[in-house]
Motif scaffolding. Structure first.
Motif, PDB file in Angstrom:
ATOM      1  N   ALA A 182       0.854  -1.194   0.000  1.00 34.80           N
ATOM      2  CA  ALA A 182       0.000   0.000   0.000  1.00 34.80           C
ATOM      3  C   ALA A 182       0.883   1.234   0.000  1.00 34.80           C
ATOM      4  CB  ALA A 182      -0.910   0.007   1.225  1.00 34.80           C
ATOM      5  N   ARG A 183       0.579   2.173  -0.876  1.00 37.14           N
ATOM      6  CA  ARG A 183       1.276   3.467  -0.933  1.00 37.14           C
ATOM      7  C   ARG A 183       0.290   4.520  -0.445  1.00 37.14           C
ATOM      8  NH1 ARG A 183       5.949   3.386  -4.273  1.00 37.14           N
ATOM      9  NH2 ARG A 183       6.128   5.450  -3.411  1.00 37.14           N
ATOM     10  N   ILE A 184       0.750   5.357   0.466  1.00 32.91           N
ATOM     11  CA  ILE A 184      -0.109   6.331   1.135  1.00 32.91           C
ATOM     12  C   ILE A 184       0.558   7.695   1.064  1.00 32.91           C
ATOM     13  CG2 ILE A 184      -1.168   6.950   3.344  1.00 32.91           C
ATOM     14  CD1 ILE A 184      -0.714   3.813   3.983  1.00 32.91           C
ATOM     15  N   GLU A 185      -0.166   8.685   0.581  1.00 33.60           N
ATOM     16  CA  GLU A 185       0.359  10.056   0.514  1.00 33.60           C
ATOM     17  C   GLU A 185      -0.466  10.932   1.449  1.00 33.60           C
ATOM     18  OE1 GLU A 185       3.047  12.850  -0.477  1.00 33.60           O
ATOM     19  OE2 GLU A 185       3.109  10.801  -1.235  1.00 33.60           O
ATOM     20  N   ALA A 186       0.193  11.480   2.463  1.00 38.92           N
ATOM     21  CA  ALA A 186      -0.482  12.338   3.439  1.00 38.92           C
ATOM     22  C   ALA A 186      -0.492  13.781   2.961  1.00 38.92           C
ATOM     23  CB  ALA A 186       0.231  12.265   4.778  1.00 38.92           C
ATOM     24  N   LYS A 187      -1.503  14.516   3.373  1.00 43.76           N
ATOM     25  CA  LYS A 187      -1.460  15.962   3.208  1.00 43.76           C
ATOM     26  C   LYS A 187      -0.346  16.458   4.133  1.00 43.76           C
ATOM     27  CE  LYS A 187      -6.388  16.411   2.229  1.00 43.76           C
ATOM     28  NZ  LYS A 187      -7.691  16.882   2.752  1.00 43.76           N
ATOM     29  N   PRO A 188       0.451  17.430   3.690  1.00 42.47           N
ATOM     30  CA  PRO A 188       1.609  17.851   4.494  1.00 42.47           C
ATOM     31  C   PRO A 188       1.280  18.187   5.944  1.00 42.47           C
ATOM     32  CG  PRO A 188       1.707  18.856   2.330  1.00 42.47           C
ATOM     33  CD  PRO A 188       0.373  18.157   2.420  1.00 42.47           C
ATOM     34  N   GLU A 189       0.176  18.831   6.177  1.00 43.59           N
ATOM     35  CA  GLU A 189      -0.169  19.232   7.543  1.00 43.59           C
ATOM     36  C   GLU A 189      -0.614  18.061   8.419  1.00 43.59           C
ATOM     37  OE1 GLU A 189      -3.888  20.162   4.994  1.00 43.59           O
ATOM     38  OE2 GLU A 189      -1.724  20.061   4.727  1.00 43.59           O
ATOM     39  N   PHE A 190      -0.823  16.888   7.822  1.00 40.22           N
ATOM     40  CA  PHE A 190      -1.262  15.714   8.575  1.00 40.22           C
ATOM     41  C   PHE A 190      -0.219  14.587   8.579  1.00 40.22           C
ATOM     42  CE2 PHE A 190      -5.331  17.723   7.548  1.00 40.22           C
ATOM     43  CZ  PHE A 190      -5.912  17.753   8.809  1.00 40.22           C
ATOM     44  N   ALA A 191       0.983  14.842   8.087  1.00 42.49           N
ATOM     45  CA  ALA A 191       1.993  13.783   7.974  1.00 42.49           C
ATOM     46  C   ALA A 191       2.310  13.145   9.329  1.00 42.49           C
ATOM     47  CB  ALA A 191       3.263  14.326   7.322  1.00 42.49           C
ATOM     48  N   ASP A 192       2.440  13.939  10.368  1.00 41.31           N
ATOM     49  CA  ASP A 192       2.747  13.378  11.687  1.00 41.31           C
ATOM     50  C   ASP A 192       1.607  12.516  12.202  1.00 41.31           C
ATOM     51  OD1 ASP A 192       5.233  14.559  11.682  1.00 41.31           O
ATOM     52  OD2 ASP A 192       4.604  16.276  12.915  1.00 41.31           O
ATOM     53  N   PRO A 221       8.805  12.881   3.435  1.00 36.09           N
ATOM     54  CA  PRO A 221       8.067  13.707   4.395  1.00 36.09           C
ATOM     55  C   PRO A 221       6.571  13.402   4.456  1.00 36.09           C
ATOM     56  CG  PRO A 221       9.572  15.057   3.116  1.00 36.09           C
ATOM     57  CD  PRO A 221       9.594  13.688   2.502  1.00 36.09           C
ATOM     58  N   THR A 222       5.957  13.084   3.313  1.00 35.06           N
ATOM     59  CA  THR A 222       4.508  12.838   3.291  1.00 35.06           C
ATOM     60  C   THR A 222       4.144  11.504   2.654  1.00 35.06           C
ATOM     61  OG1 THR A 222       4.282  14.016   1.190  1.00 35.06           O
ATOM     62  CG2 THR A 222       3.962  15.309   3.208  1.00 35.06           C
ATOM     63  N   THR A 223       5.126  10.688   2.306  1.00 32.42           N
ATOM     64  CA  THR A 223       4.873   9.427   1.608  1.00 32.42           C
ATOM     65  C   THR A 223       5.131   8.247   2.542  1.00 32.42           C
ATOM     66  OG1 THR A 223       5.548  10.462  -0.459  1.00 32.42           O
ATOM     67  CG2 THR A 223       5.428   8.065  -0.432  1.00 32.42           C
ATOM     68  N   THR A 261      -9.733  13.424   5.179  1.00 26.61           N
ATOM     69  CA  THR A 261      -9.139  14.496   5.972  1.00 26.61           C
ATOM     70  C   THR A 261      -7.620  14.548   5.865  1.00 26.61           C
ATOM     71  OG1 THR A 261     -10.936  14.276   7.568  1.00 26.61           O
ATOM     72  CG2 THR A 261      -8.974  15.445   8.308  1.00 26.61           C
ATOM     73  N   MET A 262      -6.962  13.409   6.080  1.00 23.90           N
ATOM     74  CA  MET A 262      -5.511  13.408   6.256  1.00 23.90           C
ATOM     75  C   MET A 262      -4.715  13.004   5.019  1.00 23.90           C
ATOM     76  SD  MET A 262      -4.934  12.108  10.185  1.00 23.90           S
ATOM     77  CE  MET A 262      -5.386  10.418   9.918  1.00 23.90           C
ATOM     78  N   LEU A 263      -5.336  12.358   4.059  1.00 24.46           N
ATOM     79  CA  LEU A 263      -4.592  11.852   2.908  1.00 24.46           C
ATOM     80  C   LEU A 263      -4.807  12.709   1.675  1.00 24.46           C
ATOM     81  CD1 LEU A 263      -5.154   8.004   3.306  1.00 24.46           C
ATOM     82  CD2 LEU A 263      -3.435   9.483   4.372  1.00 24.46           C
ATOM     83  N   ALA A 264      -3.783  12.781   0.845  1.00 23.91           N
ATOM     84  CA  ALA A 264      -3.851  13.566  -0.392  1.00 23.91           C
ATOM     85  C   ALA A 264      -4.650  12.838  -1.465  1.00 23.91           C
ATOM     86  CB  ALA A 264      -2.441  13.867  -0.895  1.00 23.91           C
ATOM     87  N   GLY A 265      -4.904  11.570  -1.275  1.00 22.08           N
ATOM     88  CA  GLY A 265      -5.681  10.766  -2.211  1.00 22.08           C
ATOM     89  C   GLY A 265      -5.956   9.412  -1.599  1.00 22.08           C
ATOM     90  N   THR A 266      -6.679   8.597  -2.316  1.00 15.98           N
ATOM     91  CA  THR A 266      -6.977   7.250  -1.851  1.00 15.98           C
ATOM     92  C   THR A 266      -5.693   6.417  -1.855  1.00 15.98           C
ATOM     93  OG1 THR A 266      -9.180   7.427  -2.821  1.00 15.98           O
ATOM     94  CG2 THR A 266      -8.399   5.215  -2.291  1.00 15.98           C
ATOM     95  N   PRO A 267      -5.441   5.632  -0.798  1.00 18.69           N
ATOM     96  CA  PRO A 267      -4.260   4.766  -0.814  1.00 18.69           C
ATOM     97  C   PRO A 267      -4.282   3.838  -2.035  1.00 18.69           C
ATOM     98  CG  PRO A 267      -5.234   4.808   1.371  1.00 18.69           C
ATOM     99  CD  PRO A 267      -6.187   5.524   0.451  1.00 18.69           C
TER     100      PRO A 267
END
Length: 98
Positions: A7-17, A46-48, A79-85
């Motif tokens: 699974a590859r997951i891209e977070a929105k920068p403000e939600f990476a933590d 940082p966000t991947t 909310t937290m991801l830049a797209g669907t995993p």
């Protein structure tokens, strides 16, 4: 033969933590899945992020896809991801044990 999921997951920068914390805490959920042989969460940048897990059979893989970790990821996606995993089934060709 062992099968797996990548699974590859891209977070929105403000939600990476928060995504990192979600994945770290999900290890406890993976421990409760009897058909999940191995489970790894990792950070590529940082966000991947990503998850790699293995199963003895398709039944175990499908149970995992319908389990609590997948549900938590999908719940957080808007909310937290830049797209669907992106979840890709894989066949494990070789392994090295400890």
């Amino acid at each position: 033969m062992t099968i797996g999921l990548l699974a590859r997951i891209e977070a929105k920068p403000e939600f990476a933590d928060q995504v990192a914390a979600l994945l770290t805490n999900a290890a406890a959920l993976a421990e409760q899945e009897p058909h999940t042989l191995t489970w790894y969460a990792f950070r590529e940048g940082p966000t991947t992020f990503g998850i790699f897990d293995t199963f003895a059979d398709e039944e175990g893989r499908q149970a995992h896809l319908q389990g609590r970790i997948a549900a938590a990821l999908m719940d957080s996606a808007p909310t937290m991801l830049a797209g669907t995993p992106v979840i890709t089934p894989v066949d494990v060709l070789a392994t090295k044990g400890r």
